[in-house]
Design an enzyme around this catalytic site. Sequence first.
Site, PDB file in Angstrom:
ATOM      1  N   LYS A   1     119.951 -23.225  18.556  1.00  0.00           N
ATOM      2  CA  LYS A   1     119.288 -22.850  17.388  1.00  0.00           C
ATOM      3  C   LYS A   1     119.115 -21.687  17.725  1.00  0.00           C
ATOM      4  O   LYS A   1     118.193 -21.615  18.529  1.00  0.00           O
ATOM      5  CB  LYS A   1     119.045 -23.471  17.127  1.00  0.00           C
ATOM      6  CG  LYS A   1     117.435 -24.203  17.604  1.00  0.00           C
ATOM      7  CD  LYS A   1     116.965 -25.877  16.747  1.00  0.00           C
ATOM      8  CE  LYS A   1     115.426 -25.458  17.102  1.00  0.00           C
ATOM      9  NZ  LYS A   1     114.336 -26.908  17.171  1.00  0.00           N
TER      10      LYS A   1
ATOM     11  N   TYR B   1      94.898   1.531  13.548  1.00  0.00           N
ATOM     12  CA  TYR B   1      94.961   1.858  12.232  1.00  0.00           C
ATOM     13  C   TYR B   1      93.570   0.473  12.126  1.00  0.00           C
ATOM     14  O   TYR B   1      93.314   0.206  12.876  1.00  0.00           O
ATOM     15  CB  TYR B   1      95.606   0.965  11.446  1.00  0.00           C
ATOM     16  CG  TYR B   1      96.792   1.712  10.759  1.00  0.00           C
ATOM     17  CD1 TYR B   1      96.864   2.280  10.597  1.00  0.00           C
ATOM     18  CD2 TYR B   1      97.936   1.043  11.601  1.00  0.00           C
ATOM     19  CE1 TYR B   1      98.620   2.902  10.181  1.00  0.00           C
ATOM     20  CE2 TYR B   1      99.339   1.913  11.595  1.00  0.00           C
ATOM     21  CZ  TYR B   1      99.652   3.002   9.945  1.00  0.00           C
ATOM     22  OH  TYR B   1     100.292   3.364   9.945  1.00  0.00           O
TER      23      TYR B   1
END
Length: 382
Positions: free
Chosen positions: A44, A266
């Site tokens: 999956k 940042y």
Amino acid sequence: MTALAIAPRSAIAGPRLAVDLAAVAANTRLFTRRTPGEVIAVVKADAFGHGAAGVARTALANGAVRLGVTSLEEALALRTAGLDAPVLSWLNVVDADWATAVAGDVEVAVPSRDHLEAIVHATTRARIHLHLDTGMARDGAAPTEWAALCRAARLAERRGLLQVVGVMGHLGCADDPADACNATGRTRFAWGLQVALDAGLRPQQRHLAATAATLTDPRTHHTMSRIGAGLVGIDPTRTTDLHPALTLTAPLVGVRSVRAGTGVGYGHTWVAPAATRLGLLPVGYADGLPRASSGRAEVLVRGRRRPLVGRISMDMAVVDLGDESVTGGETVTIFGPGHDGEPTVREWAEWSETIEHEIVTGLGARLHRTTLAATTPALRSL
Ligand SMILES: *Cc1c(COP(=O)(O)O)cnc(C)c1O
């Protein structure tokens, strides 16, 4: 040469994610030795970010006999990729395309009578696994609804409307074998099997264990184990040496010297305490490096661990190179199996306060992926 010849070369100039299928092969063989039951390879989420078709083929060539996925879409994609092994899909809405599932020879899990009714309405040839909730209050039928689900499935079977080939459960706490929730899950599964037998069902496939329980508790093995994380080298129990299959590298885009007091990235969450050299890496949280690992994460530069500094941003991260005389264009290892001192996915998970599964399934689509083929099992020593 044509432009086509140039394209791959420019593509691999950026970050590269290499998938080592030999590791998947070795992991698969380890699981086939750990249980007398069958191994169903759970591929999956694109095989936990490792490439579903490649992992599926490798697992099947090394002892797995079935494939498992969540959605029908994932199951049908395996068929499209040319895989013809038995496939089980266990998470679908009531009005899923059951007829297409049957046409694609996909077995489906049934967690409720609503699902059962919809399946019988859509097709008369479904091969189903009844799914019992063995203690997660998530997927699977609640114990209070189990007997009625078994009886309804048996009735449909007797009418030739479907075939019940399996019964499944799933354990919620298997990564901690000492947790009492495991005994509850085992007991509930045994009870669920008995109820199914009493209803007249004869499910050939009885499966409860995933990676963790397969490694630590033989009482959970039944006729087969659903192995996902373990195939790609993740051991939630930390008891077994599995082989991680991913290596992420990136070239330095540039290197600069900065003075003490220089704020990086940042928010200036890191300010250079002394003059140093900074390298710029073209990978960020859009590529799957969690922003939450900012301030803790490291990479391997010329054989030495170096810290990422400042905040990881969407597309880039900055590494403090110290006095290393590295130049732009050099390759840095962000994670790998750890054999050469590079960080591992497990470390990235710890730095980000998450689990390895989330790191590998969160890797971004724009990473250039390469796959290293597993050699044929006959040529590899076990
Ligand atoms: C993902 C999943 C598995 C595989 O679990 P791993 O711990 O990754 O081996 C097995 N069963 C179900 C129902 C799952 O959702």
